[in-house]
Design a protein around this motif. Structure first.
Motif, mmCIF file in Angstrom:
data_model
loop_
_atom_site.group_PDB
_atom_site.id
_atom_site.type_symbol
_atom_site.label_atom_id
_atom_site.label_comp_id
_atom_site.label_asym_id
_atom_site.label_seq_id
_atom_site.Cartn_x
_atom_site.Cartn_y
_atom_site.Cartn_z
ATOM 1 N N ILE A 129 3.721 10.210 4.209
ATOM 2 C CA ILE A 129 2.871 9.386 3.343
ATOM 3 C C ILE A 129 2.758 7.939 3.837
ATOM 4 O O ILE A 129 1.826 7.245 3.499
ATOM 5 C CB ILE A 129 3.356 9.398 1.876
ATOM 6 C CG1 ILE A 129 4.810 9.001 1.813
ATOM 7 C CG2 ILE A 129 3.096 10.720 1.230
ATOM 8 C CD1 ILE A 129 5.202 8.626 0.426
ATOM 9 N N GLN A 130 3.685 7.503 4.694
ATOM 10 C CA GLN A 130 3.540 6.150 5.246
ATOM 11 C C GLN A 130 2.270 6.030 6.085
ATOM 12 O O GLN A 130 1.687 4.967 6.191
ATOM 13 C CB GLN A 130 4.745 5.771 6.112
ATOM 14 C CG GLN A 130 5.897 5.172 5.343
ATOM 15 C CD GLN A 130 6.783 6.248 4.781
ATOM 16 O OE1 GLN A 130 6.493 7.443 4.889
ATOM 17 N NE2 GLN A 130 7.880 5.852 4.152
ATOM 18 N N GLY A 143 0.793 -1.216 0.000
ATOM 19 C CA GLY A 143 0.000 0.000 0.000
ATOM 20 C C GLY A 143 0.828 1.269 0.000
ATOM 21 O O GLY A 143 0.294 2.365 -0.062
ATOM 22 N N GLN A 144 2.167 1.155 0.091
ATOM 23 C CA GLN A 144 3.017 2.343 0.077
ATOM 24 C C GLN A 144 3.458 2.612 -1.355
ATOM 25 O O GLN A 144 4.082 1.767 -1.990
ATOM 26 C CB GLN A 144 4.253 2.111 0.946
ATOM 27 C CG GLN A 144 3.939 1.859 2.396
ATOM 28 C CD GLN A 144 3.378 3.100 3.065
ATOM 29 O OE1 GLN A 144 3.626 4.228 2.624
ATOM 30 N NE2 GLN A 144 2.610 2.897 4.130
ATOM 31 N N ASN A 150 -2.450 5.658 4.580
ATOM 32 C CA ASN A 150 -2.598 4.390 3.847
ATOM 33 C C ASN A 150 -3.988 3.820 4.088
ATOM 34 O O ASN A 150 -4.171 2.644 4.277
ATOM 35 C CB ASN A 150 -1.527 3.388 4.261
ATOM 36 C CG ASN A 150 -1.490 3.207 5.760
ATOM 37 O OD1 ASN A 150 -2.305 3.792 6.465
ATOM 38 N ND2 ASN A 150 -0.561 2.415 6.240
ATOM 39 N N ILE A 162 8.836 15.029 -1.418
ATOM 40 C CA ILE A 162 8.703 14.200 -2.599
ATOM 41 C C ILE A 162 8.354 15.048 -3.812
ATOM 42 O O ILE A 162 8.883 14.848 -4.914
ATOM 43 C CB ILE A 162 7.628 13.118 -2.357
ATOM 44 C CG1 ILE A 162 8.181 12.078 -1.386
ATOM 45 C CG2 ILE A 162 7.237 12.433 -3.657
ATOM 46 C CD1 ILE A 162 7.174 11.112 -0.887
ATOM 47 N N GLN A 195 5.722 4.457 -2.458
ATOM 48 C CA GLN A 195 7.180 4.457 -2.621
ATOM 49 C C GLN A 195 7.723 3.062 -2.890
ATOM 50 O O GLN A 195 8.646 2.879 -3.663
ATOM 51 C CB GLN A 195 7.828 5.041 -1.375
ATOM 52 C CG GLN A 195 7.663 6.540 -1.338
ATOM 53 C CD GLN A 195 8.273 7.109 -0.104
ATOM 54 O OE1 GLN A 195 8.059 6.581 0.981
ATOM 55 N NE2 GLN A 195 9.018 8.175 -0.255
ATOM 56 N N THR A 209 13.038 7.864 -1.059
ATOM 57 C CA THR A 209 13.418 7.724 0.340
ATOM 58 C C THR A 209 12.694 8.670 1.280
ATOM 59 O O THR A 209 12.580 8.372 2.455
ATOM 60 C CB THR A 209 14.928 7.934 0.522
ATOM 61 O OG1 THR A 209 15.257 9.204 -0.045
ATOM 62 C CG2 THR A 209 15.709 6.858 -0.178
ATOM 63 N N LYS A 210 12.244 9.817 0.781
ATOM 64 C CA LYS A 210 11.720 10.787 1.738
ATOM 65 C C LYS A 210 10.308 10.410 2.198
ATOM 66 O O LYS A 210 9.521 9.845 1.440
ATOM 67 C CB LYS A 210 11.695 12.180 1.085
ATOM 68 C CG LYS A 210 13.077 12.764 0.927
ATOM 69 C CD LYS A 210 13.740 12.972 2.266
ATOM 70 C CE LYS A 210 15.223 13.264 2.069
ATOM 71 N NZ LYS A 210 15.951 13.338 3.330
ATOM 72 N N ASN A 211 10.010 10.766 3.448
ATOM 73 C CA ASN A 211 8.695 10.466 3.994
ATOM 74 C C ASN A 211 7.709 11.601 3.758
ATOM 75 O O ASN A 211 6.527 11.380 3.628
ATOM 76 C CB ASN A 211 8.795 10.235 5.500
ATOM 77 C CG ASN A 211 9.627 9.017 5.808
ATOM 78 O OD1 ASN A 211 9.640 8.085 5.014
ATOM 79 N ND2 ASN A 211 10.315 9.037 6.919
ATOM 80 N N ARG A 257 9.844 1.869 -6.017
ATOM 81 C CA ARG A 257 11.101 1.153 -5.847
ATOM 82 C C ARG A 257 11.149 -0.066 -6.769
ATOM 83 O O ARG A 257 12.125 -0.318 -7.454
ATOM 84 C CB ARG A 257 11.235 0.701 -4.403
ATOM 85 C CG ARG A 257 12.443 1.284 -3.716
ATOM 86 C CD ARG A 257 12.365 1.040 -2.231
ATOM 87 N NE ARG A 257 12.039 2.287 -1.545
ATOM 88 C CZ ARG A 257 11.582 2.339 -0.307
ATOM 89 N NH1 ARG A 257 11.357 1.231 0.368
ATOM 90 N NH2 ARG A 257 11.342 3.493 0.250
#
Lengths: 655, 109
Positions: B101-102, A626-627, B105, B34, A629, B27-29, A633
């Motif tokens: 963004i983590q 669900g991420q 969800n 981003i 990023q 990598t950035k949160n 990746r």
């Protein structure tokens, strides 16, 4: 088709009652009784063939083939020979009477559940006796055990009743294990030696020599089989090591006690021994065991019955004792006699229970005989019926019990003199305890003013019919000095190879008179001691407290079971559980090991299997967490790999 | 001087920009960071357009500045994109009280 319908009528009506009877008690009562009437009529119709054609050729009806593999098929079929016919008549006949009686005894709102259970019981019991092979018989055997469970716990609001039901179920399972093992041994031997996938009684009989020649543990296979089957018989027919469920089974409604726990289900064990009599006949050791268990149970039941205070408990121990006599008859090889006693006992014990039901109903649920007394004026009918039942049970001429008991005694005498003496003592005790009950309930000085309860006709009529049977049935098989009618042994003659005793006339008369004398002594003693109330009980309680407690507590057998097998101790006597007996700790130790095994080996295995998909799933789940990023990746990585190979391809490093 | 002022050096700078932007995106949160990464990726692409356009050897009449025009388009799109993205982030922040963004969800099954 006829045979199938005998079983199907009660089965279908049981389902119908379960579906629609709950809200419609009238329908439930009608369906319950009519289905048994139909079943009874068909049984008679089929059975008449034996008498019209005077051939004892069995009638069979193939039901279905249970194919494990096409070549290894077990045939299920119904078969009625004279033995099955007599049992079916007993079940449907007494069953019908008790259904009618129940219309008066049970409350209207209980009809739906009650009659559906009772009809299911009748159907399964008929399946048990009409089956021609062990497997289907076992289905009926388990089924009646289940119905017994349901009916003992009929008033499940009380914890005591549910415990009694559970106890009956568990104890019967122990016995069933024996039968199950016996079935597996029989099947294994027949398949191994003859490639015969069958458990039919006929096949066992045909290949009997197989079981005689093979041996394990130094015993012939036939003996082992008999002993295993006898464990089952002990469970179902309440013989000594496993009798403990039957007295507690009296928690059920009284008609249920009359039908299931006196007349029909408990005789299934005797029926099994008679059905497999050829097997028991060839094993002398097993027959000895059966004989001793029988006589010990007979004496045990009759001694314990003496000091019981619950009217139904007395009759329950009387049933245990009488079943002991039947087993004894099987043990000495007199299978036809055992069957005769099954039929006769079915009539008079059902009668006694129905009388007890009327008494309990009249005294508003009270079952303590010390609080009864003087009921003969309030319940003159029941009183007369009880007399008939009691005289029949204690074996007075011309009641049916006289004839069957005499036959058992003379066969036992022929076989073993010491056992004969014990059986005679049993006769005395039987007469004593049943007349003690009679005098305590119906006479015994004190007067109770009952609110005028009139036993309805639906309850009276079955009692009258049973009383008639309790007299008339005896004349199916009379000794030589009384006309020597032998209808019953003629029916059974094709089934059993028993050398009938050929005593001299005077010996038989002497034996009968001796038995009569013993019964009369019991009657007179009971009259002397109990006609004015339970004074004798009090006297013994004060003078011989040990003896009194021993008999009242059934020789402490139940306490022994509770202390050894049941960790918590009897619910009635919590004090016992605090004793840290050796056996207690032993069983605790075993249960700890079993618990560890269960937890780590069996549960561990299950958990391990559950862990594999979980582990694999957790790997794949990472792709889709669900991420966004994470997705980027993956895309980046995949593009890099594609690019890398594209470069290699372009630069000609890979083809 | 001529050595430095060639197409390859522009491409190297542009790929540096692209990779830096990509790493920021990966990598950035923080959602805003981003977006900054995405801007960098846009600019790397724009730089490529300009560089290729400038160093093109044969140019058709009237097409000399086509790469630079594309770069302007990219800048406009980047600005519009930043607007929309910042508006989304703002409304997300109202709901979730965060821009990590983590933690956003809710749609995960």
């Amino acid at each position: 088709m006829n045979l199938l319908s005998i079983v199907l009528y009660p089965l279908i009506s049981s389902l119908l009652i379960r579906m629609w009877g709950g809200k419609n008690p009238k329908l439930a009562g009608w369906l319950g009784c009519v289905s048994i009437v139909l079943s009874f009529v068909v049984t008679v119709k089929v059975g008449l063939h034996f008498f019209i054609n005077s051939s004892l050729e069995p009638i069979s009806h193939n039901l279905l083939t249970w194919a494990i593999l096409p070549s290894h098929a077990i045939l299920f079929s119904l078969k009625m020979d004279v033995l099955s016919f007599v049992m079916s008549l007993l079940i449907t006949g007494v069953g019908l009477l008790i259904h009618i009686y129940s219309l008066g005894y049970m409350k209207k709102k209980e009809y739906g559940r009650y009659f559906s259970y009772l009809n299911l019981f009748i159907a399964l019991m008929l399946l048990l006796v009409l089956s021609d092979q062990l497997l289907m018989m076992f289905i009926g055997w388990e089924g009646v055990g289940f119905c017994s469970f349901l009916l003992i716990g009929f008033h499940f609001e009380s914890h005591k009743n549910m415990n009694a039901a559970k106890k009956a179920f568990v104890v019967n399972r122990i016995g069933d294990l024996g039968i199950f093992l016996a079935m597996m041994i029989i099947l294994a031997v027949l398949v191994q030696e003859k490639q015969l996938w069958s458990l039919a009684f006929e096949d066992i009989r045909t290949h009997l020599d197989l079981f005689l020649t093979k041996s394990i543990f130094g015993m012939s296979l036939a003996t082992v089989l008999c002993l295993l089957l006898f464990i089952g018989v002990c469970g179902k027919s309440a013989q000594l090591p496993l009798y403990i469920w039957l007295p507690d089974a009296m928690a059920g409604p009284t008609p249920v006690s009359a039908l299931i726990h006196a007349a029909s289900m408990v005789t299934a064990g005797i029926y099994l021994m008679c059905r497999l009599s050829f097997l028991f006949d060839v094993s002398h050791f097993a027959s000895e065991v059966v004989m001793w268990v029988g006589i010990i149970t007979a004496l045990f039941g009759s001694t314990v019955a003496i000091f019981q205070r619950d009217i139904k408990k007395v009759l329950a121990f009387s049933t245990v004792s009488q079943l002991g006599y039947m087993t004894l008859a099987c043990g000495v090889g007199a299978y036809a006699v055992a069957m005769f006693h099954v039929v006769v006992h079915g009539a008079f014990k059902a009668l006694l229970f129905l009388c007890a039901g009327a008494v309990i109903k009249a005294s508003q649920g009270n079952q303590d005989v010390y609080q009864m007394g003087g009921l003969y004026k309030d319940l003159p009918w029941t009183h007369a019926m009880f007399w008939v039942g009691a005289l029949s049970l204690s074996g007075f001429f011309p009641f049916a019990g006289f004839f069957s008991k005499d036959l058992i005694l003379s066969h036992v005498h022929e076989h073993h003199l010491f056992v004969f003496v014990l059986a005679m003592i049993g006769v005395l005790l039987t007469s004593f305890y049943i007349f003690r009950l009679l005098y305590l309930v119906f006479y015994s000085g004190k007067k109770r003013d009952l609110p005028g309860y009139i036993t309805p006709w639906v309850m009276k009529a079955p009692m009258i019919v049973l009383a008639f049977l309790a007299i008339a049935l005896g004349f199916l098989w009379t000794p030589s000095f009384l006309g020597s009618i032998d209808l019953f042994p003629q029916w059974m003659s094709s089934l059993y190879m028993i050398p009938f005793s050929t005593h001299s006339l005077w010996f038989e008369i002497g034996l009968s008179l001796l038995a009569l004398l013993f019964s009369a002594v019991g009657l007179i003693a009971a009259r002397k001691l109990f006609v004015h109330g339970p004074i004798a009980d009090q006297w013994i309680k004060e003078k011989f407290p040990k003896l009194y407690q021993l008999l009242l507590h059934q020789y402490y057998i139940e306490e022994f079971y509770y202390k050894t097998f049941v960790h918590d101790g009897p619910p009635s006597n919590r004090k016992l559980s605090q004793d840290t007996a050796f056996t207690n700790s032993l069983f605790h130790f075993i249960s700890v090991i079993k618990g560890m095994f269960d937890r780590y080996v069996i549960d561990g295995l299950v958990h391990w299997f559950a862990w594999i998909p979980q582990f694999l799933g957790s790997i794949y789940a990472r792709i889709q967490d669900g991420q966004i990023q994470t997705y980027i990746r993956w895309i980046t990585m995949a593009s890099l790999i594609v690019l890398f190979y594209w470069f290699l391809w372009v630069s000609g490093m890979i083809a | 001087m001529n050595q430095l002022f060639c197409l390859e050096s522009y491409l190297v700078i542009s790929s540096f920009l692209f990779v830096i932007g990509l790493i920021i995106v990966l990598t950035k949160n923080n959602a805003i960071q981003i977006i900054i990464g995405i801007e960098l990726i846009f600019n790397a692409a724009a730089l490529n357009f300009v560089a290729f356009s400038y160093f093109r050897p044969h140019v058709t009449e009237g097409m000399q500045l086509s790469g630079q025009i594309f770069a302007i388009f990219v800048i406009v799109i980047a600005a519009a994109d930043a607007c929309a993205a910042l508006a989304i982030i703002l409304s997300l922040f109202r709901v979730f009280k965060t821009t990590r963004i983590q933690n956003i969800n809710r749609l995960r099954g």
